[in-house]
Motif scaffolding. Sequence first.
Motif, mmCIF file in Angstrom:
data_model
loop_
_atom_site.group_PDB
_atom_site.id
_atom_site.type_symbol
_atom_site.label_atom_id
_atom_site.label_comp_id
_atom_site.label_asym_id
_atom_site.label_seq_id
_atom_site.Cartn_x
_atom_site.Cartn_y
_atom_site.Cartn_z
ATOM 1 N N GLY A 1 0.788 -1.237 0.000
ATOM 2 C CA GLY A 1 0.000 0.000 0.000
ATOM 3 C C GLY A 1 0.819 1.285 0.000
ATOM 4 O O GLY A 1 0.258 2.378 -0.014
ATOM 5 N N LYS A 2 2.131 1.154 0.068
ATOM 6 C CA LYS A 2 2.971 2.350 0.041
ATOM 7 C C LYS A 2 3.843 2.367 -1.225
ATOM 8 O O LYS A 2 4.170 1.301 -1.758
ATOM 9 C CB LYS A 2 3.890 2.385 1.273
ATOM 10 N N ILE A 3 4.215 3.565 -1.625
ATOM 11 C CA ILE A 3 5.115 3.667 -2.773
ATOM 12 C C ILE A 3 6.488 3.172 -2.342
ATOM 13 O O ILE A 3 7.122 3.768 -1.470
ATOM 14 C CB ILE A 3 5.227 5.128 -3.265
ATOM 15 N N GLU A 4 6.936 2.069 -2.921
ATOM 16 C CA GLU A 4 8.259 1.575 -2.524
ATOM 17 C C GLU A 4 9.361 2.322 -3.262
ATOM 18 O O GLU A 4 10.407 2.622 -2.702
ATOM 19 C CB GLU A 4 8.387 0.080 -2.778
ATOM 20 N N ASN A 5 9.090 2.590 -4.533
ATOM 21 C CA ASN A 5 10.101 3.316 -5.313
ATOM 22 C C ASN A 5 9.397 4.158 -6.380
ATOM 23 O O ASN A 5 8.392 3.733 -6.946
ATOM 24 C CB ASN A 5 11.072 2.340 -5.968
ATOM 25 N N ILE A 6 9.921 5.341 -6.640
ATOM 26 C CA ILE A 6 9.384 6.170 -7.718
ATOM 27 C C ILE A 6 10.524 6.966 -8.337
ATOM 28 O O ILE A 6 11.434 7.408 -7.637
ATOM 29 C CB ILE A 6 8.244 7.102 -7.208
ATOM 30 N N ARG A 7 10.506 7.039 -9.662
ATOM 31 C CA ARG A 7 11.510 7.832 -10.381
ATOM 32 C C ARG A 7 10.785 8.853 -11.246
ATOM 33 O O ARG A 7 9.848 8.513 -11.962
ATOM 34 C CB ARG A 7 12.386 6.943 -11.264
ATOM 35 N N ILE A 8 11.212 10.097 -11.129
ATOM 36 C CA ILE A 8 10.557 11.190 -11.847
ATOM 37 C C ILE A 8 11.611 11.933 -12.651
ATOM 38 O O ILE A 8 12.650 12.323 -12.107
ATOM 39 C CB ILE A 8 9.888 12.167 -10.852
ATOM 40 N N SER A 9 11.364 12.100 -13.944
ATOM 41 C CA SER A 9 12.315 12.852 -14.762
ATOM 42 C C SER A 9 11.540 13.730 -15.739
ATOM 43 O O SER A 9 10.675 13.253 -16.460
ATOM 44 C CB SER A 9 13.237 11.876 -15.516
ATOM 45 N N ALA A 10 11.852 15.014 -15.719
ATOM 46 C CA ALA A 10 11.139 15.957 -16.592
ATOM 47 C C ALA A 10 12.039 16.353 -17.753
ATOM 48 O O ALA A 10 13.252 16.460 -17.605
ATOM 49 C CB ALA A 10 10.726 17.186 -15.798
ATOM 50 N N SER B 1 11.884 11.587 -3.064
ATOM 51 C CA SER B 1 12.015 11.129 -1.674
ATOM 52 C C SER B 1 10.847 11.600 -0.809
ATOM 53 O O SER B 1 10.554 10.991 0.210
ATOM 54 C CB SER B 1 13.369 11.544 -1.084
ATOM 55 N N ALA B 2 10.170 12.673 -1.257
ATOM 56 C CA ALA B 2 8.972 13.091 -0.532
ATOM 57 C C ALA B 2 7.825 12.088 -0.707
ATOM 58 O O ALA B 2 6.861 12.092 0.052
ATOM 59 C CB ALA B 2 8.532 14.474 -1.005
ATOM 60 N N LEU B 3 7.936 11.240 -1.715
ATOM 61 C CA LEU B 3 6.849 10.300 -2.015
ATOM 62 C C LEU B 3 7.137 8.865 -1.559
ATOM 63 O O LEU B 3 6.216 8.085 -1.313
ATOM 64 C CB LEU B 3 6.593 10.280 -3.524
ATOM 65 N N ILE B 4 8.437 8.543 -1.433
ATOM 66 C CA ILE B 4 8.802 7.149 -1.141
ATOM 67 C C ILE B 4 8.401 6.764 0.286
ATOM 68 O O ILE B 4 8.522 7.562 1.223
ATOM 69 C CB ILE B 4 10.312 6.936 -1.395
ATOM 70 N N ASN B 5 7.890 5.548 0.408
ATOM 71 C CA ASN B 5 7.398 5.004 1.680
ATOM 72 C C ASN B 5 6.178 5.714 2.221
ATOM 73 O O ASN B 5 5.932 5.701 3.426
ATOM 74 C CB ASN B 5 8.507 5.031 2.742
ATOM 75 N N LYS B 6 5.432 6.348 1.325
ATOM 76 C CA LYS B 6 4.211 7.042 1.767
ATOM 77 C C LYS B 6 3.005 6.404 1.097
ATOM 78 O O LYS B 6 3.092 5.840 0.013
ATOM 79 C CB LYS B 6 4.289 8.525 1.370
#
Lengths: 171, 293
Positions: B214-223, B238-243
């Motif tokens: 139910g939590k974001i384990e990993n996310i990668r964002i590139s613009a 990092s503001a999103l990971i584990n949330k």
Amino acid sequence: MKIVLIVNRKPYKINVEPKRRLLDILRDDLNFIGTKEGCGKGECGACTVLLNGRRVNSCLVPAFQLEGSTVITVEGLRNWKVFKPIERAFIENGAVQCGFCFPGFVISTVSFLKEKSSPVTLDKIKTAFGGNICRCTGYTKILAAIQELADQKDIIDQIQEDWKNEFNARK
Amino acid sequence: MSLMQENEIKFYCPQNINELDQIIKTSKEKLTFVAGTTDLMALEHEWKKINNLVDLNCVKELSQKIEIQSDGILIGAAVPMSGIINHSLIKDKFTILVEALQQVGSEQIQNRATLGGNIINASPAGDSLPVLNVLNAQLWIGPQKNGEFEKIQVSEIMSGPDETTLKTNKYIAYVLFPFPEGENLFWYFRKVGQREALAISKLSLAVLGWFKNGKIENIRISAGAVTAQVKRAIKTESALINKELNEKLIDEARKSLEDEIAPITDIRSNVEYRKQICGELLRDALFQVKLEN
């Protein structure tokens, strides 16, 4: 440099500058003036031809990559049985006005109908023809002509056969 | 190996990688490696200046090879984009890559243009770069040393707008896409331009990640087109990971991304628009993820 390439079923041995554009070879050296130059930057699609069976902007292909290649221009489609019905669909839908973009659209049409995955939706046609620009018709009539062609099974079958005759028979 | 020389223009058509590396070894000039030529020839003044050409299309290992390996997919840097778009396994495992490449130029361009070219141009607006970045793509750089290519991450290739970190006479041979580690993968790609086809990006956003319990384990964002280099938005990530994903967090992430990117004003767009829309795209992406999970 000397290269040999086949244009519309005929081999040509030519002496060209290595960085000369395929578009200039076709129009100025070999007199296939059906292929048009619009932007010269790969955006308008007026210079679209089939290179080894894939449609490309001939303004962005250099001579040094052409050795042994097969090129089909709009003139070469006269050998295809499906050309008449394509021409008729464009005319009857009022899809040709000044005619400058038409050679590029016809090449894209045979390429699209050959590869098409059914059902052909308006969205799919728009995406497939994103690289051909027309400044007269407002596109609606062109899209109608292509949709009409895509919906006819005998046209699709004929394209497959013409394609086979063009690219497979002579290998 | 064939070398042809004409009015000061030299060009090479190496038949394999060993021949290619040999040309580089013995060459005293600065070489230009070409494949699809779509961008080079569109810039007429640049094209005129190039005198020593190496045609990578001649090297079948680079212009045709798509190989499935145990840890990922290896793609020749000179494979035309349409070859990647129409590859069934890539479509299945790396859908985000196929979607991004389908938005490059037109089909006429995709039949010629290559990943290697898109990377080496080092345009901040390069369409494939944000997606390559979130996929952790690895670049194999030639010539080989002791039979090995040098390996770098895609984030290391750009030193600034239109500038790469590659030294003279180095080339990109392959791009390796590792299979993403997570299950329940989510991904998002959007490109914003003047029209859908043949537009240079005003901005683009690529997101890839996965959930665990139910939590974001990993996310990668590139613009894309909003930074001078290929850079991930590490702070926002990092503001999103584990949330757990909720509306408040999504809004915080949007604000964080707006602060983290450093766009410029140019002919295609301006700072305010790029910041705001980039944030909105992330919000759109995360809402979509929330709906699906």
